[in-house]
Design a protein around this motif. Structure first.
Motif, mmCIF file in Angstrom:
data_model
loop_
_atom_site.group_PDB
_atom_site.id
_atom_site.type_symbol
_atom_site.label_atom_id
_atom_site.label_comp_id
_atom_site.label_asym_id
_atom_site.label_seq_id
_atom_site.Cartn_x
_atom_site.Cartn_y
_atom_site.Cartn_z
ATOM 1 N N ILE A 1 0.867 -1.286 0.012
ATOM 2 C CA ILE A 1 -0.260 0.118 0.041
ATOM 3 C C ILE A 1 1.004 1.303 -0.008
ATOM 4 C CG2 ILE A 1 -1.616 1.452 1.485
ATOM 5 C CD1 ILE A 1 -3.038 -1.524 2.287
ATOM 6 N N SER A 2 1.909 1.339 1.087
ATOM 7 C CA SER A 2 2.835 2.443 0.906
ATOM 8 C C SER A 2 3.521 2.548 -0.438
ATOM 9 C CB SER A 2 3.921 2.087 2.114
ATOM 10 O OG SER A 2 4.894 3.471 1.924
ATOM 11 N N ALA A 3 3.787 1.601 -1.215
ATOM 12 C CA ALA A 3 4.597 1.501 -2.520
ATOM 13 C C ALA A 3 3.690 1.727 -3.632
ATOM 14 C CB ALA A 3 5.432 0.365 -2.798
ATOM 15 N N GLU A 4 2.246 1.803 -3.135
ATOM 16 C CA GLU A 4 1.128 1.635 -4.407
ATOM 17 C C GLU A 4 1.501 0.894 -5.247
ATOM 18 O OE1 GLU A 4 0.791 5.734 -5.787
ATOM 19 O OE2 GLU A 4 0.189 6.549 -3.993
ATOM 20 N N ASP A 5 1.753 -0.343 -4.932
ATOM 21 C CA ASP A 5 2.077 -1.609 -5.705
ATOM 22 C C ASP A 5 0.952 -2.421 -5.501
ATOM 23 O OD1 ASP A 5 3.024 -3.816 -7.049
ATOM 24 O OD2 ASP A 5 5.067 -3.786 -6.115
ATOM 25 N N PRO A 6 -0.124 -2.691 -6.705
ATOM 26 C CA PRO A 6 -1.295 -3.348 -6.606
ATOM 27 C C PRO A 6 -0.960 -4.634 -6.795
ATOM 28 C CG PRO A 6 -1.319 -1.985 -8.640
ATOM 29 C CD PRO A 6 -0.020 -1.510 -7.918
ATOM 30 N N ALA A 7 -0.023 -5.251 -7.594
ATOM 31 C CA ALA A 7 0.373 -6.339 -7.848
ATOM 32 C C ALA A 7 1.188 -7.315 -6.465
ATOM 33 C CB ALA A 7 1.267 -6.781 -8.898
ATOM 34 N N ALA A 8 1.700 -6.397 -5.940
ATOM 35 C CA ALA A 8 2.258 -6.773 -4.543
ATOM 36 C C ALA A 8 1.308 -7.004 -3.608
ATOM 37 C CB ALA A 8 3.570 -6.131 -4.188
ATOM 38 N N HIS B 1 -5.235 -4.501 -13.880
ATOM 39 C CA HIS B 1 -5.081 -5.107 -14.997
ATOM 40 C C HIS B 1 -4.103 -6.122 -14.848
ATOM 41 C CE1 HIS B 1 -5.130 -5.813 -19.397
ATOM 42 N NE2 HIS B 1 -6.420 -4.988 -19.466
ATOM 43 N N GLU B 2 -3.523 -6.474 -13.770
ATOM 44 C CA GLU B 2 -2.643 -7.625 -13.871
ATOM 45 C C GLU B 2 -3.155 -8.932 -13.845
ATOM 46 O OE1 GLU B 2 0.703 -7.564 -13.087
ATOM 47 O OE2 GLU B 2 0.984 -5.568 -12.843
ATOM 48 N N LEU B 3 -3.739 -9.323 -15.060
ATOM 49 C CA LEU B 3 -4.494 -10.240 -15.205
ATOM 50 C C LEU B 3 -3.836 -11.761 -15.289
ATOM 51 C CD1 LEU B 3 -6.888 -8.662 -17.913
ATOM 52 C CD2 LEU B 3 -7.229 -8.662 -15.482
ATOM 53 N N GLU B 4 -2.682 -11.648 -15.807
ATOM 54 C CA GLU B 4 -2.192 -13.087 -15.597
ATOM 55 C C GLU B 4 -1.766 -13.237 -14.292
ATOM 56 O OE1 GLU B 4 2.308 -14.780 -16.827
ATOM 57 O OE2 GLU B 4 1.737 -13.013 -17.651
ATOM 58 N N LEU B 5 -1.520 -12.318 -13.393
ATOM 59 C CA LEU B 5 -1.388 -12.702 -11.830
ATOM 60 C C LEU B 5 -2.632 -12.948 -11.221
ATOM 61 C CD1 LEU B 5 0.023 -12.429 -9.030
ATOM 62 C CD2 LEU B 5 -0.586 -9.809 -9.097
ATOM 63 N N ASN C 1 -10.677 -10.558 -2.403
ATOM 64 C CA ASN C 1 -9.993 -9.234 -2.394
ATOM 65 C C ASN C 1 -8.717 -9.324 -3.102
ATOM 66 O OD1 ASN C 1 -11.827 -8.095 -0.755
ATOM 67 N ND2 ASN C 1 -10.656 -8.147 1.058
ATOM 68 N N ALA C 2 -7.975 -10.552 -3.166
ATOM 69 C CA ALA C 2 -6.580 -10.657 -3.812
ATOM 70 C C ALA C 2 -7.087 -10.648 -5.192
ATOM 71 C CB ALA C 2 -5.859 -11.989 -3.484
ATOM 72 N N LEU C 3 -7.940 -11.379 -5.625
ATOM 73 C CA LEU C 3 -8.443 -11.300 -7.208
ATOM 74 C C LEU C 3 -8.691 -10.281 -7.652
ATOM 75 C CD1 LEU C 3 -10.220 -14.887 -7.121
ATOM 76 C CD2 LEU C 3 -7.984 -14.625 -7.504
ATOM 77 N N GLU C 4 -9.582 -9.258 -6.866
ATOM 78 C CA GLU C 4 -10.040 -8.199 -7.246
ATOM 79 C C GLU C 4 -9.029 -7.196 -7.385
ATOM 80 O OE1 GLU C 4 -14.602 -9.069 -5.553
ATOM 81 O OE2 GLU C 4 -12.963 -7.825 -4.507
ATOM 82 N N THR C 5 -8.143 -7.059 -6.595
ATOM 83 C CA THR C 5 -7.066 -6.174 -6.362
ATOM 84 C C THR C 5 -6.178 -6.352 -8.011
ATOM 85 O OG1 THR C 5 -6.841 -6.121 -3.922
ATOM 86 C CG2 THR C 5 -5.085 -5.442 -5.234
ATOM 87 N N GLY D 1 5.443 -8.327 -18.660
ATOM 88 C CA GLY D 1 4.831 -7.350 -17.618
ATOM 89 C C GLY D 1 5.633 -7.218 -16.311
ATOM 90 N N ALA D 2 6.765 -8.217 -16.163
ATOM 91 C CA ALA D 2 7.630 -8.110 -14.923
ATOM 92 C C ALA D 2 8.226 -6.822 -14.904
ATOM 93 C CB ALA D 2 8.488 -9.306 -14.822
ATOM 94 N N LEU D 3 8.579 -6.296 -16.149
ATOM 95 C CA LEU D 3 9.590 -5.123 -16.387
ATOM 96 C C LEU D 3 8.603 -3.680 -15.769
ATOM 97 C CD1 LEU D 3 10.606 -5.751 -20.122
ATOM 98 C CD2 LEU D 3 12.040 -5.817 -18.006
ATOM 99 N N ALA D 4 7.632 -3.758 -15.542
ATOM 100 C CA ALA D 4 6.928 -2.657 -15.058
ATOM 101 C C ALA D 4 7.375 -2.486 -13.317
ATOM 102 C CB ALA D 4 5.336 -3.051 -14.945
ATOM 103 N N ALA D 5 8.140 -3.384 -12.938
ATOM 104 C CA ALA D 5 8.581 -3.043 -11.485
ATOM 105 C C ALA D 5 9.821 -2.186 -11.527
ATOM 106 C CB ALA D 5 9.019 -4.452 -10.925
ATOM 107 N N LEU D 6 10.450 -2.157 -12.837
ATOM 108 C CA LEU D 6 11.767 -1.109 -12.946
ATOM 109 C C LEU D 6 11.415 0.074 -12.480
ATOM 110 C CD1 LEU D 6 13.151 -2.418 -16.437
ATOM 111 C CD2 LEU D 6 13.937 -2.999 -13.735
ATOM 112 N N PRO D 7 12.015 0.957 -11.427
ATOM 113 C CA PRO D 7 11.692 2.248 -11.165
ATOM 114 C C PRO D 7 12.139 3.267 -12.066
ATOM 115 C CG PRO D 7 13.869 1.410 -10.223
ATOM 116 C CD PRO D 7 13.422 0.285 -10.926
ATOM 117 N N PRO D 8 11.246 4.380 -11.906
ATOM 118 C CA PRO D 8 11.922 5.544 -12.790
ATOM 119 C C PRO D 8 13.475 5.963 -12.844
ATOM 120 C CG PRO D 8 9.806 6.138 -11.686
ATOM 121 C CD PRO D 8 10.483 4.754 -11.203
ATOM 122 N N GLY D 9 13.898 6.072 -13.846
ATOM 123 C CA GLY D 9 15.265 6.213 -13.750
ATOM 124 C C GLY D 9 16.234 5.072 -13.610
#
Length: 645
Positions: A50-57, A89-93, A80-84, A343-351
């Motif tokens: 929640i703090s990292a605003e990471d819905p997949a996690a 749009h993390e549909l594979e997850l 709740n897990a499925l709906e999150t 989709g795992a590349l979405a975890a790369l941080p800005p910069g």
């Protein structure tokens, strides 16, 4: 415009209440059990997500928390897990998490409509997207806002997977107003990518027929960008307040420097290469890796260290490899290779490190922002064939294609491009996988008749064709071409796909492909050239790596792209082993191939037709304006690579 609350924010209050209950429970009993420790660890992961605003996690942490609960609380947490995951749009997850759930029997007692959406997700995870679509369509309406949002997201993704991009785009348009601003930007990119797959005439018909003014605006924007890019300002003036304007998509389309989302890597730091090392992909990985190492040893990476990581065969494996690479301080990432891992590349941080994915996004989806996509795309070859056929002076074409997914994709890519250039696809026919006798199909396609009913067979074919496109593999091509000749089409120019040639001299196996012109990697042309060819030594090195030198060339070019990315992002081009390479503003690596023709069982180079040129009209919206195209290539050459495993 007020910011909409995100789906993630909707659940924070409920999570906080659950955390309080768990904490109070712990106070009443000082001794802890292993399950208490697991619950506490899961709660920590939830707080961090929640703090990292990471819905997949967050979705994964909720599923982990559910495993420490029982009864209705466990069922609620699994839902709740499925709906999150769906909301993000993390549909594979989401599908993977469904396989971990075990309280499905309780879901209807919690909420029958939420249960129905989860049931559809489960059918999709079991490999039945059509049944999933029916299940979700049959949900009794109206739904609460959250459930309606998830229904639309799932239907959009299902239609995209089922090959219905226009229908999928409608659902993504419908869900748009139910998303927060950040999610809307991603949704618009997804919607736009779907519209690029729709033929222009279909876009036009739908724009004229739809009663939804907002969706009609999307369709008109796609048409305008495809056919009259200079008129985007006029479209903007007549669509004030359209979501594509508010999210900045239209500004990006008309930007003079549209590559802002892609940043050159730092000048120092190693290169991390993510490839699957399991038995299933061992041969592919070996040849790609050999190409990367060859390019490194020849200075393509400027002396950077190259670190190889096993990415496994799923998204979890790719995520773990990316984390390892980041801990090692890599400045560049090459990979992953498999579509389901991108989709795992979405975890790369800005910069963070710039990633060159060795594949393209699945149909209907898009790569994370700031990622470059490089693939060996049969569809890109088909588009190049349409352009080559046009520059060779052919205006009326027939298509003969295999009746499988690859044949379908390449057939449509060719037809869309050829028609947008101004050519006419006069007729088309299909043949079944494994078929060896094409008499019926070719007689019909070529309208074969004979000079006389008496005497030897002397076929005459229709006179309204300039050329034929054969969307077939090498083995299929070797069966089709002799029958084309038998039925009187020996003088009809024929074009095929690059995959019709595996890169190795095989005069006997390739003898029956006579006359077919194909797009080909420069390295592969060296295989039949003399020792004076500048790529001959490299070709021989590729043959030592394995039976598919095209993959060696692919790996070498991936490394070359990594080493020259700054130049490419400024609009430059690179003469690679797979072709002349450039990077579009959307991060797609386009390949301008060389050309070869089968003659007496050998592939021989073919020069462009004298004075040949593509028309000045637009061909596709895949390339944004504002970049300098490779020499001899139209500034709007489309590219939608979807190749590799």
């Amino acid at each position: 415009m007020p910011t909409r609350p995100s789906p993630l924010a909707h659940s924070v209050t409920r999570l906080a209440l659950l955390a309080t209950l768990l904490t109070l429970g712990g106070c009443a009993q000082m001794a802890t059990s292993p399950q208490d420790d697991q619950r506490q660890a899961a709660q920590v992961e939830i707080d961090q997500a929640i703090s990292a605003e990471d819905p997949a996690a967050l979705a994964r942490a909720r599923m982990a928390l559910s495993q420490t609960l029982a009864g209705a609380a466990r069922a609620e947490q699994e839902l709740n897990a499925l709906e999150t995951a769906i909301d993000a749009h993390e549909l594979e997850l989401a599908r993977a998490l469904y396989q971990q759930a075990d309280t499905q029997a309780r879901w209807d007692t919690i909420n029958s409509r939420r249960a129905g959406i989860a049931r559809g997700l489960g059918e999709w995870s079991s490999g039945n997207p059509e049944q999933a679509r029916r299940t979700i369509h049959r949900l009794p309406l109206p739904l609460d806002p959250d459930s309606e949002r998830r229904r639309l997201i799932l239907l959009g993704a299902l239609e995209a997977e089922l090959g219905n991009p226009l229908t999928a785009a409608r659902y993504y348009d419908a869900v748009d107003e139910r998303l927060d601003d950040n999610a809307r930007e991603t949704n618009h990119a997804r919607l736009w990518n779907l519209l690029t797959e729709v033929p222009a005439d279909q876009l036009r018909r739908e724009a004229e027929q739809t009663g939804n003014r907002q969706f009609a605006g999307w369709l008109e924007l796609a048409l305008t960008y495809r056919q009259q890019p200079g008129q985007i300002d006029r479209w903007t003036a007549s669509h004030r307040g359209h979501p594509a304007i508010e999210s900045g998509l239209v500004a990006m389309l008309g930007a003079t420097e549209p590559m802002g989302q892609l940043t050159a890597p730092s000048q120092t730091g190693p290169v991390g290469v993510l490839l699957p090392e399991g038995e299933r992909y061992a041969g592919i990985t070996r040849e790609i890796r050999a190409g990367i190492e060859y390019a490194r040893d020849n200075g393509a990476l400027g002396g950077r260290e190259v670190l190889f990581y096993d990415s496994g065969s799923d998204r979890i494996g790719a995520s773990a490899a990316i984390e390892q690479a980041q801990r090692a301080g890599v400045a560049l990432i090459i990979g992953p290779l498999l579509k389901e891992q991108l989709g795992a590349l979405a975890a790369l941080p800005p910069g963070g490190p710039l990633a060159i994915a060795l594949n393209s996004a699945p149909a209907g989806d898009s790569l994370p922002g700031g990622v470059v996509s490089f693939s060996l795309s049969p569809e890109q070859d088909a588009v190049a064939v349409a352009q080559r056929m046009w520059t060779d002076g052919h205006r009326r074409a027939a298509i003969f294609s295999a009746d499988h997914q690859l044949g379908e994709r390449t057939r449509e890519a060719f037809a869309n491009e050829f028609e947008l250039l101004g050519g006419e696809v006069v007729d088309r026919a299909r043949f079944a996988s494994g078929q060896t006798d094409f008499s019926g199909e070719l007689r019909t396609l070529l309208r074969v008749r004979t000079k006389s009913d008496d005497g030897p067979f002397q076929p005459i074919i229709r006179d309204d064709l300039d050329a034929i496109f054969l969307a077939a593999s090498g083995d299929e091509l070797a069966l089709v071409v002799p029958q084309l000749d038998y039925f009187g089409a020996e003088e009809l120019p024929r074009y095929g796909l690059g995959l019709a040639y595996n890169g190795n001299r095989d005069p006997r196996g390739d003898a029956d492909k006579n006359g077919v012109i194909i797009p080909i990697a420069p390295l592969l042309l060296a295989g039949t050239a003399g020792p004076e060819n500048p790529l001959r030594i490299t070709y021989e090195r590729a043959q030592l790596a394995g039976p598919l030198p095209r993959l060696f060339a692919f790996g070498a070019d991936a490394a070359a792209l990594a080493g020259r990315m700054e130049m490419l992002l400024q609009g430059g081009t690179l003469d690679g082993l797979t072709g002349e390479l450039s990077v579009t503003p959307t991060g797609v690596v386009e390949r301008q191939p060389r050309w070869g023709q089968f003659r007496q069982g050998l592939i021989q180079p073919v020069d462009p037709a004298p004075g040949a040129a593509l028309p000045g009209s637009l061909t596709s919206p895949a390339r944004l304006p504002g970049t300098t195209p490779p020499a001899g290539q139209d500034a709007n050459d489309p590219s939608q690579p979807t190749s590799m495993p």
